[in-house]
Design a protein around this motif. Structure first.
Motif, short mmCIF file in Angstrom:
data_model
loop_
_atom_site.label_atom_id
_atom_site.label_comp_id
_atom_site.label_asym_id
_atom_site.label_seq_id
_atom_site.Cartn_x
_atom_site.Cartn_y
_atom_site.Cartn_z
N ALA A 18 -10.32 5.27 6.38
CA ALA A 18 -9.04 5.76 5.87
C ALA A 18 -7.94 4.75 6.13
O ALA A 18 -7.09 4.47 5.27
N LEU A 19 -7.93 4.16 7.33
CA LEU A 19 -6.90 3.19 7.69
C LEU A 19 -7.04 1.91 6.87
O LEU A 19 -6.04 1.34 6.41
N SER A 20 -8.26 1.46 6.67
CA SER A 20 -8.50 0.25 5.89
C SER A 20 -8.00 0.41 4.46
O SER A 20 -7.38 -0.51 3.90
N ALA A 21 -8.24 1.58 3.87
CA ALA A 21 -7.77 1.81 2.50
C ALA A 21 -6.25 1.82 2.45
O ALA A 21 -5.64 1.28 1.51
N ALA A 22 -5.62 2.42 3.46
CA ALA A 22 -4.16 2.42 3.49
C ALA A 22 -3.62 1.00 3.59
O ALA A 22 -2.68 0.62 2.89
N HIS A 23 -4.23 0.19 4.45
CA HIS A 23 -3.78 -1.20 4.59
C HIS A 23 -3.95 -1.97 3.29
O HIS A 23 -3.11 -2.80 2.92
N ALA A 24 -5.05 -1.71 2.57
CA ALA A 24 -5.28 -2.41 1.30
C ALA A 24 -4.20 -2.07 0.28
O ALA A 24 -3.92 -2.88 -0.62
N ALA A 25 -3.58 -0.91 0.43
CA ALA A 25 -2.48 -0.51 -0.45
C ALA A 25 -1.12 -0.97 0.08
O ALA A 25 -0.09 -0.67 -0.52
N GLY A 26 -1.13 -1.71 1.21
CA GLY A 26 0.12 -2.20 1.78
C GLY A 26 0.83 -1.20 2.67
O GLY A 26 2.00 -1.38 2.99
N VAL A 27 0.13 -0.14 3.10
CA VAL A 27 0.75 0.91 3.90
C VAL A 27 0.29 0.79 5.35
O VAL A 27 -0.90 0.77 5.64
N ALA A 75 -15.43 5.66 12.73
CA ALA A 75 -15.75 4.98 11.47
C ALA A 75 -14.99 5.63 10.31
O ALA A 75 -14.48 4.93 9.42
N GLN A 76 -14.90 6.95 10.30
CA GLN A 76 -14.17 7.63 9.23
C GLN A 76 -12.68 7.30 9.29
O GLN A 76 -12.04 7.07 8.25
N ALA A 77 -12.13 7.29 10.50
CA ALA A 77 -10.72 6.92 10.65
C ALA A 77 -10.49 5.48 10.20
O ALA A 77 -9.47 5.16 9.58
N ALA A 78 -11.44 4.60 10.52
CA ALA A 78 -11.31 3.19 10.13
C ALA A 78 -11.33 3.04 8.61
O ALA A 78 -10.59 2.23 8.05
#
Length: 369
Positions: A257-266, A252-255
Motif C-alpha cells: 500500500a505504501l509503495s503504491a502511494a509513493h509511486a503516485a507521489g504521496v 508486506a501488505q502495508a509495504a
C-alpha cells in the motif's frame, strides 16, 4: 479513523509565530514578521509575509493555491490574481526572480526549495473537545447516531456511527477548528489523487463523503471491522499468540500500500500501528488497510495527470509540517531534513522490527540486530 487517533501535527500557527526561520541568506522572525535579506531589513506588506511564513512551515513540499489562500486570506473568496501578486511582491523582496528560493509548480501551487533551519520554542498543546456523547445524533447526517469515540488527537476526533435503520457502521472523523479542517481537506485531496491514479483498492481506507462547508467538519469513511492493528492484536491475545508468518504478511501488505502511494507521489508521514487497520475478506481472513493521510503530502504533482482539487473557501489559517509520532520518525527528520519516501520506509522498518519481536512499544535501539 477506525480505531486510530486522528493525525496530530506538531506545528501550529502559534508555534510558527514563536520561531526564527533561516533560508538562503534570508531570515524571518515569526514573532514580529521582520524579514531580513543579506542582513538588511526589508519592508514588505503583511500578506506576502504571512504567505512566506506558511511556505516556511512546509519546506520542500508543494503547497496548493487553495491552501495558501485559506491560510493567508481565511474565509474569503479571491481571484487567483491576488495570490499571484502577493507571490510577486514576496519574490521581489527576496530577490528571487530566478526562483532559486520559491519555485512555481504551474497549475498547482508553490514550493519552497531553499534549505530551511528553525529555532523553535514549541508551546504546549491544549486539546479541545467537540462535546459529543455516545447516542448523539450525527450532525448533517439523518438517521445516523454516534456509538463510541475511536480516538482523539490535537486536531480531531474519530467516532464510530451506526445507521438507525440499516445498522450499517461507518467512521466519521471530525476537525477541531481551522488546523483540523486543513488536515481533513488534505486527506480528501490525497485520497482522490490515489483513487484517480489506481481506482479503488482494498488496502487503503475508503473515503466515502465529506463535509468541509459547515461546522462540525468531518470526513466519512468505511469501517474496518477489526479496528486498528494494536486493538485487534490485543483481542487475539497479543502478538505472541499470532504466528510470525502472519505478522510478516501484514508488513508486506502495508509495504504494498505504501509503495503504491509513493509511486503516485504521496507521502504518508505518520505511519504507525494505529494507522494500520484490520478488515476481513470474504473468507474471514484479516488484511491490512493503510489509514489517515491527514498528515501526508503530495511532492511530485507534475508526474500525475490530475487537476488541482479545490474546495470552497473556509477558514484555515495554516497547519504544521512537522508531523509524525516520535517512535517512528526517521533520524534525518529529527535532524531537520525534509520528509521523503525513505522517511516512510524507516517507519515501516520500525513496524517490521516491532512485529518480529512482538512488542509495539519497543524502540529501535543499539543491539537490535
Amino acid at each position: 479513523m477506525n480505531g486510530h487517533t486522528p493525525s496530530t501535527e506538531a506545528g501550529s500557527d502559534g508555534a510558527a509565530r514563536d520561531r526564527l526561520w533561516r533560508f538562503g541568506d534570508c531570515r524571518l522572525d515569526g514573532r514580529t514578521l521582520e524579514l531580513t535579506v543579506g542582513g538588511n531589513l526589508v519592508k514588505l506588506e503583511p500578506k506576502p509575509l504571512e504567505l512566506l511564513l506558511h511556505l516556511l512551515r512546509h519546506p520542500g513540499e508543494v503547497v496548493t493555491k487553495d491552501e495558501l489562500q485559506d491560510a493567508v486570506w481565511p474565509g474569503r473568496i479571491l481571484s487567483e490574481s491576488v495570490l499571484t501578486k502577493a507571490v510577486a511582491k514576496l519574490r521581489h523582496a527576496l530577490g528571487d526572480d530566478d526562483q532559486t528560493l520559491i519555485r512555481t509548480v504551474h497549475g498547482y501551487g508553490y514550493r519552497l526549495v531553499a534549505p530551511v533551519s528553525v529555532e523553535a520554542a514549541v508551546a504546549p498543546v491544549v486539546l479541545p473537545q467537540l462535546g459529543f456523547r455516545p447516542g448523539d445524533a450525527l450532525p448533517h447526517r439523518p438517521h445516523w447516531r454516534l456509538l463510541q469515540t475511536l480516538g482523539s488527537g490535537g486536531y480531531g476526533e474519530a467516532w464510530l456511527a451506526e445507521h438507525d435503520k440499516t445498522r450499517e457502521r461507518r467512521v466519521f472523523k471530525f476537525a477541531f477548528g481551522e488546523q483540523g479542517l486543513t488536515a481533513l481537506k488534505r486527506e480528501v485531496t490525497l485520497y482522490r489523487v490515489l483513487k484517480d491514479t489506481y481506482g479503488e483498492r482494498r488496502d487503503w481506507v475508503r473515503v466515502l463523503d465529506w463535509n468541509v462547508e459547515e461546522a462540525p467538519y468531518f470526513i466519512e469513511t468505511r469501517h474496518a471491522a477489526g479496528g486498528d492493528l494494536p486493538a485487534w492484536v490485543a483481542s487475539q491475545g497479543g502478538l505472541a499468540a499470532i504466528p510470525l508468518a502472519q505478522r510478516l504478511e501484514w508488513v508486506a501488505q502495508a509495504a504494498d500500500a505504501l509503495s503504491a502511494a509513493h509511486a503516485a507521489g504521496v507521502l504518508h508521514k505518520d505511519l504507525k500501528p494505529s494507522n494500520l487497520l484490520v478488515d476481513f475478506d470474504a473468507g474471514g481472513a484479516p488484511f491490512i488497510q493503510l489509514a489517515d493521510f491527514g498528515s501526508g503530502r503530495l511532492l511530485d504533482p507534475a508526474s500525475l495527470q490530475i487537476t488541482r482539487l479545490g474546495f470552497t473557501r473556509t477558514e484555515t489559517p495554516g497547519d504544521g509540517s512537522d508531523s509524525g509520532t516520535p517512535l517512528y520518525v526517521a533520524p534525518e527528520r529529527i535532524a531537520g531534513q525534509l520528509p521523503t519516501a525513505q522517511s516512510d520506509i524507516y517507519a515501516l522498518g520500525i513496524l517490521l522490527f516491532q512485529l518480529v519481536v512482538g512488542d509495539f512499544k519497543r524502540p529501535l535501539s543499539p543491539g537490535w540486530e
